[in-house]
Structures are given as structure tokens and as C-alpha cells.
Scaffold this motif. Structure first.
Motif, PDB file in Angstrom:
ATOM      1  N   ASN A  95      25.540  29.008   2.569  1.00  0.00           N
ATOM      2  CA  ASN A  95      25.621  30.591   3.249  1.00  0.00           C
ATOM      3  C   ASN A  95      24.869  31.326   2.262  1.00  0.00           C
ATOM      4  OD1 ASN A  95      27.418  29.160   5.107  1.00  0.00           O
ATOM      5  ND2 ASN A  95      28.988  30.410   4.859  1.00  0.00           N
ATOM      6  N   GLY A  96      23.940  30.837   1.536  1.00  0.00           N
ATOM      7  CA  GLY A  96      23.137  31.499   0.446  1.00  0.00           C
ATOM      8  C   GLY A  96      22.081  32.575   0.991  1.00  0.00           C
ATOM      9  N   ASN A  97      21.747  32.394   2.214  1.00  0.00           N
ATOM     10  CA  ASN A  97      20.762  33.487   2.622  1.00  0.00           C
ATOM     11  C   ASN A  97      21.196  34.674   2.692  1.00  0.00           C
ATOM     12  OD1 ASN A  97      19.018  34.899   5.178  1.00  0.00           O
ATOM     13  ND2 ASN A  97      17.880  33.010   4.706  1.00  0.00           N
ATOM     14  N   PRO A  98      20.512  35.841   2.138  1.00  0.00           N
ATOM     15  CA  PRO A  98      20.900  37.298   2.040  1.00  0.00           C
ATOM     16  C   PRO A  98      20.882  37.865   3.279  1.00  0.00           C
ATOM     17  CG  PRO A  98      18.772  36.921   1.121  1.00  0.00           C
ATOM     18  CD  PRO A  98      19.425  35.648   1.445  1.00  0.00           C
ATOM     19  N   ASN A  99      20.271  37.270   4.353  1.00  0.00           N
ATOM     20  CA  ASN A  99      19.992  38.157   5.752  1.00  0.00           C
ATOM     21  C   ASN A  99      21.067  37.477   6.782  1.00  0.00           C
ATOM     22  OD1 ASN A  99      18.097  39.875   4.684  1.00  0.00           O
ATOM     23  ND2 ASN A  99      16.836  38.252   4.669  1.00  0.00           N
ATOM     24  N   THR A 100      21.316  36.293   6.545  1.00  0.00           N
ATOM     25  CA  THR A 100      22.278  35.586   7.777  1.00  0.00           C
ATOM     26  C   THR A 100      23.493  34.995   6.964  1.00  0.00           C
ATOM     27  OG1 THR A 100      21.018  33.436   7.454  1.00  0.00           O
ATOM     28  CG2 THR A 100      20.112  35.303   8.945  1.00  0.00           C
ATOM     29  N   SER A 101      24.221  34.465   7.585  1.00  0.00           N
ATOM     30  CA  SER A 101      25.534  33.679   7.065  1.00  0.00           C
ATOM     31  C   SER A 101      24.976  32.096   7.021  1.00  0.00           C
ATOM     32  CB  SER A 101      26.562  34.003   7.887  1.00  0.00           C
ATOM     33  OG  SER A 101      26.426  33.396   9.121  1.00  0.00           O
ATOM     34  N   ARG A 102      23.773  31.732   7.359  1.00  0.00           N
ATOM     35  CA  ARG A 102      23.469  30.339   7.373  1.00  0.00           C
ATOM     36  C   ARG A 102      22.899  29.830   5.964  1.00  0.00           C
ATOM     37  NH1 ARG A 102      19.835  30.400  12.910  1.00  0.00           N
ATOM     38  NH2 ARG A 102      21.659  31.343  14.284  1.00  0.00           N
ATOM     39  N   SER A 103      23.246  28.459   5.722  1.00  0.00           N
ATOM     40  CA  SER A 103      22.832  27.781   4.585  1.00  0.00           C
ATOM     41  C   SER A 103      21.363  27.394   4.507  1.00  0.00           C
ATOM     42  CB  SER A 103      23.561  26.647   4.338  1.00  0.00           C
ATOM     43  OG  SER A 103      25.058  26.939   4.447  1.00  0.00           O
ATOM     44  N   THR A 104      20.908  27.049   3.433  1.00  0.00           N
ATOM     45  CA  THR A 104      19.629  26.487   3.302  1.00  0.00           C
ATOM     46  C   THR A 104      19.546  25.201   2.868  1.00  0.00           C
ATOM     47  OG1 THR A 104      18.741  28.841   2.808  1.00  0.00           O
ATOM     48  CG2 THR A 104      17.379  26.847   2.025  1.00  0.00           C
ATOM     49  N   SER A 105      18.841  24.219   3.623  1.00  0.00           N
ATOM     50  CA  SER A 105      18.716  22.778   3.245  1.00  0.00           C
ATOM     51  C   SER A 105      17.451  22.702   2.228  1.00  0.00           C
ATOM     52  CB  SER A 105      18.663  21.934   4.311  1.00  0.00           C
ATOM     53  OG  SER A 105      19.645  22.143   5.088  1.00  0.00           O
ATOM     54  N   GLY A 106      17.522  21.594   1.369  1.00  0.00           N
ATOM     55  CA  GLY A 106      16.502  21.251   0.638  1.00  0.00           C
ATOM     56  C   GLY A 106      16.160  19.739   0.344  1.00  0.00           C
ATOM     57  N   LEU A 107      15.002  19.360   0.568  1.00  0.00           N
ATOM     58  CA  LEU A 107      14.703  17.910   0.559  1.00  0.00           C
ATOM     59  C   LEU A 107      13.681  17.634  -0.176  1.00  0.00           C
ATOM     60  CD1 LEU A 107      14.935  15.148   2.250  1.00  0.00           C
ATOM     61  CD2 LEU A 107      13.189  16.293   3.877  1.00  0.00           C
ATOM     62  N   TYR A 108      13.648  16.381  -0.973  1.00  0.00           N
ATOM     63  CA  TYR A 108      12.679  15.949  -1.697  1.00  0.00           C
ATOM     64  C   TYR A 108      12.666  14.540  -1.517  1.00  0.00           C
ATOM     65  CZ  TYR A 108       9.582  15.089  -5.516  1.00  0.00           C
ATOM     66  OH  TYR A 108       8.710  14.408  -6.648  1.00  0.00           O
ATOM     67  N   ILE A 109      11.425  13.919  -1.085  1.00  0.00           N
ATOM     68  CA  ILE A 109      11.375  12.313  -1.021  1.00  0.00           C
ATOM     69  C   ILE A 109      10.289  11.726  -1.978  1.00  0.00           C
ATOM     70  CG2 ILE A 109      11.076  10.397   0.427  1.00  0.00           C
ATOM     71  CD1 ILE A 109      11.964  11.989   3.026  1.00  0.00           C
ATOM     72  N   GLU A 110      10.648  10.831  -2.761  1.00  0.00           N
ATOM     73  CA  GLU A 110       9.457  10.380  -3.667  1.00  0.00           C
ATOM     74  C   GLU A 110       9.535   8.810  -3.491  1.00  0.00           C
ATOM     75  OE1 GLU A 110      10.506  11.105  -7.669  1.00  0.00           O
ATOM     76  OE2 GLU A 110      12.602  10.899  -7.510  1.00  0.00           O
ATOM     77  N   SER A 131      23.071  26.733  12.236  1.00  0.00           N
ATOM     78  CA  SER A 131      24.482  27.021  12.555  1.00  0.00           C
ATOM     79  C   SER A 131      25.111  27.375  11.238  1.00  0.00           C
ATOM     80  CB  SER A 131      25.142  26.202  13.190  1.00  0.00           C
ATOM     81  OG  SER A 131      24.452  25.980  14.405  1.00  0.00           O
ATOM     82  N   THR A 132      26.113  28.346  11.135  1.00  0.00           N
ATOM     83  CA  THR A 132      26.721  28.515   9.946  1.00  0.00           C
ATOM     84  C   THR A 132      27.597  27.490   9.809  1.00  0.00           C
ATOM     85  OG1 THR A 132      26.650  30.985  10.444  1.00  0.00           O
ATOM     86  CG2 THR A 132      28.183  30.300   8.955  1.00  0.00           C
ATOM     87  N   ALA A 133      27.668  27.071   8.057  1.00  0.00           N
ATOM     88  CA  ALA A 133      28.479  26.217   7.788  1.00  0.00           C
ATOM     89  C   ALA A 133      29.760  26.785   7.188  1.00  0.00           C
ATOM     90  CB  ALA A 133      27.925  25.332   6.573  1.00  0.00           C
ATOM     91  N   SER A 134      30.776  25.852   7.419  1.00  0.00           N
ATOM     92  CA  SER A 134      32.184  26.493   7.178  1.00  0.00           C
ATOM     93  C   SER A 134      32.561  26.047   5.773  1.00  0.00           C
ATOM     94  CB  SER A 134      33.211  26.249   8.201  1.00  0.00           C
ATOM     95  OG  SER A 134      33.331  24.653   8.179  1.00  0.00           O
ATOM     96  N   SER A 135      31.831  25.214   5.263  1.00  0.00           N
ATOM     97  CA  SER A 135      32.096  24.662   3.779  1.00  0.00           C
ATOM     98  C   SER A 135      30.962  24.426   3.118  1.00  0.00           C
ATOM     99  CB  SER A 135      33.078  23.646   3.792  1.00  0.00           C
ATOM    100  OG  SER A 135      32.653  22.477   4.615  1.00  0.00           O
ATOM    101  N   SER A 136      30.946  23.975   1.837  1.00  0.00           N
ATOM    102  CA  SER A 136      29.725  23.251   1.074  1.00  0.00           C
ATOM    103  C   SER A 136      29.438  22.080   1.486  1.00  0.00           C
ATOM    104  CB  SER A 136      30.154  23.511  -0.453  1.00  0.00           C
ATOM    105  OG  SER A 136      28.971  22.710  -1.191  1.00  0.00           O
ATOM    106  N   ALA A 137      30.586  21.525   1.571  1.00  0.00           N
ATOM    107  CA  ALA A 137      30.648  19.923   2.331  1.00  0.00           C
ATOM    108  C   ALA A 137      29.865  19.855   3.715  1.00  0.00           C
ATOM    109  CB  ALA A 137      31.940  19.181   2.361  1.00  0.00           C
ATOM    110  N   GLU A 138      30.109  20.734   4.502  1.00  0.00           N
ATOM    111  CA  GLU A 138      29.384  20.706   5.631  1.00  0.00           C
ATOM    112  C   GLU A 138      28.008  20.875   5.565  1.00  0.00           C
ATOM    113  OE1 GLU A 138      29.147  23.370   9.871  1.00  0.00           O
ATOM    114  OE2 GLU A 138      31.055  23.139   8.771  1.00  0.00           O
ATOM    115  N   SER A 139      27.537  21.725   4.722  1.00  0.00           N
ATOM    116  CA  SER A 139      25.996  22.076   4.646  1.00  0.00           C
ATOM    117  C   SER A 139      25.438  21.111   4.207  1.00  0.00           C
ATOM    118  CB  SER A 139      25.948  23.421   3.720  1.00  0.00           C
ATOM    119  OG  SER A 139      26.251  23.526   2.524  1.00  0.00           O
ATOM    120  N   GLU A 140      26.135  20.610   3.145  1.00  0.00           N
ATOM    121  CA  GLU A 140      25.579  19.368   2.361  1.00  0.00           C
ATOM    122  C   GLU A 140      25.160  17.954   3.254  1.00  0.00           C
ATOM    123  OE1 GLU A 140      24.400  18.920  -0.757  1.00  0.00           O
ATOM    124  OE2 GLU A 140      25.430  20.635  -1.915  1.00  0.00           O
ATOM    125  N   THR A 141      26.175  18.075   4.179  1.00  0.00           N
ATOM    126  CA  THR A 141      25.990  16.589   5.294  1.00  0.00           C
ATOM    127  C   THR A 141      25.045  17.099   6.411  1.00  0.00           C
ATOM    128  OG1 THR A 141      28.732  16.514   4.874  1.00  0.00           O
ATOM    129  CG2 THR A 141      27.533  15.648   6.868  1.00  0.00           C
TER     130      THR A 141
END
Length: 244
Positions: A95-110, A131-141
């Protein structure tokens, strides 16, 4: 209140911001992974550009000008082919986006060789979750599942076609609850994922349990997490370390 009113004023780059942002976005996707999170956030502001976004764009352009000598480096040779694996780093800023309640996903493949320690970057991504995540575990999943389905598994299939053997997908996650849920295949706290996020814990569990699919999920500390830089703005010292 006054500060907020100023930030809501239309920016002076409102008419031309799309051109500037698209140019940086192309560079971020091709070779400047360090700009991925910053430019992705600006992309979401193109239709509602404000003076705050003016300042962010100027800061980003200044950074690019003074760091124009940076290069993306990969180090792999023929001797590394024997034990190659695909390392998949996924992370999320809950839920780190300042304009919405949604989370930001990051991906790096090597591509990575455990014997030599050599690696080669394949793909990276910053994406706002749907969609808005209800917990850190949800956003990570969610980040783990979408990263596997949309990028990692197709890349694994491509390399199997190219070299004739399936490479291991070694997934690195820094959330123990998300890992436990994936390995168990069920979580009471995350049982709503299929409806709200279109993510299946059963799917993640099947990837782990079927040895022929060659998917493994392990814990990586936040300091090790290479996808962290794609989820949020960081303090200067932490950013420099993550970029390296």
C-alpha cells in the motif's frame, strides 16, 4: 493545507509530460533498471499532472544527466552453462502508492551460475497491483504469483527450447508468511486471494511440489532482495547499494 493546494495545481509540463515520461520509460525498460520505479510512478500521473510531478520529473532528469555513464553489466561464459539457473526476485511495497491504496510489485530475473557466481540480467519490472492488499503477506504473494506466471515461467520455457534442458527457477522472497502460504498451498488469512487478486495459492504449491517443473522458493532477507529497488523510492545510501 497550503502545501497540499500547491501540489494539486496543474504542472507547467502538463502538455508535454507524456513525451518526457515515455522517453525515460523506454530507457528504463531497455537498460536503465535503476529508473524503473521512479518513471513508473510518473506514468500514473500523466493524466493528472501537477506541480509536484514537475519537481519529480526535473529530479529524475537531473539524476539521468549526472549518472549517464552507468552501464548494465552481465558476466556469463560457456563454462557456466553446466549449472545455470534462473533466479527470480520478487518484492512488494505494501500500500505504498501515495495516490491509491494499492501496492507496488517489483520483479528482477537473472541467469545465475552458483559455481562461479556470475550472473546476467534478463528482465525487471515495476507494476502497480490491480487490487488493494490487506496485508504485507498478500502483496508479496501477489507479486510472486504474477511474476512467475507472466515472466518467469515463459522465460524458463524459452531457455528450455534454446538449450534443450529445463533450468531451475529459484524464487527469492523476503516475506516468511507468503512463503509459508505458498509451500502449504492454503492460508486462512489469504483465502480471499482467488476472488480479489486472481491469485491461487494452490497454483504456487503445485509448482513447488511437482519436481519436474523445477521451481523452488526460498527466503531472502530484505538487504539481499534485488527486487526492492523496483517497489519504492529509497534513501540515497540504500539506493546506491541496491543499484550496484
Amino acid at each position: 493545507t497550503d502545501s497540499k493546494a500547491v501540489d494539486d495545481e496543474p504542472g507547467r509540463f502538463q502538455e508535454s509530460c507524456a513525451s518526457y515520461v515515455a522517453t525515460v520509460l523506454f530507457a528504463a525498460r531497455v537498460c536503465r533498471a535503476d529508473c524503473s520505479a521512479a518513471v513508473q510512478k510518473l506514468c500514473t500521473q500523466v493524466s493528472r499532472w501537477t506541480t509536484a510531478d514537475d519537481a519529480a520529473l526535473i529530479r529524475l532528469m537531473g539524476y539521468l544527466k549526472h549518472q549517464a555513464n552507468l552501464a548494465l553489466i552481465g558476466t556469463l561464459g560457456p563454462d557456466d552453462l553446466a549449472d545455470l539457473e534462473l533466479r527470480v526476485w520478487t518484492d512488494a511495497d505494501w500500500n505504498g502508492n501515495p495516490n491509491t491504496s494499492r501496492s507496488t510489485s517489483g520483479l528482477y530475473i537473472e541467469l545465475y551460475s552458483p559455481s562461479s557466481g556470475h550472473s546476467f540480467p534478463i528482465v525487471w519490472r515495476t507494476a502497480l497491483q490491480t487490487s488493494t492488499a490487506s496485508s504485507s503477506a498478500e502483496s508479496e504473494t501477489v507479486s510472486l504469483s504474477t511474476g512467475l506466471r507472466q515472466e518467469a515461467l515463459p522465460i524458463q520455457e524459452l531457455f528450455e527450447t534454446l538449450i534443450g534442458s529445463k533450468l531451475w527457477l529459484m524464487c527469492k522472497v523476503d516475506n516468511t508468511q507468503a512463503l509459508a502460504a505458498a509451500k502449504k498451498g492454503y492460508s486462512k488469512r489469504l483465502r480471499h486471494l482467488g476472488r480479489t487478486q486472481r491469485v491461487s495459492l494452490g497454483f504456487l504449491n503445485e509448482l513447488i511440489e511437482d519436481s519436474d517443473l523445477k521451481v523452488r522458493m526460498d527466503y531472502a532477507s530484505t538487504l539481499e532482495q534485488k527486487a526492492d529497488i523496483f517497489t519504492k523510492a529509497m534513501q540515497p545510501a540504500a539506493f546506491a547499494k541496491a543499484r550496484a
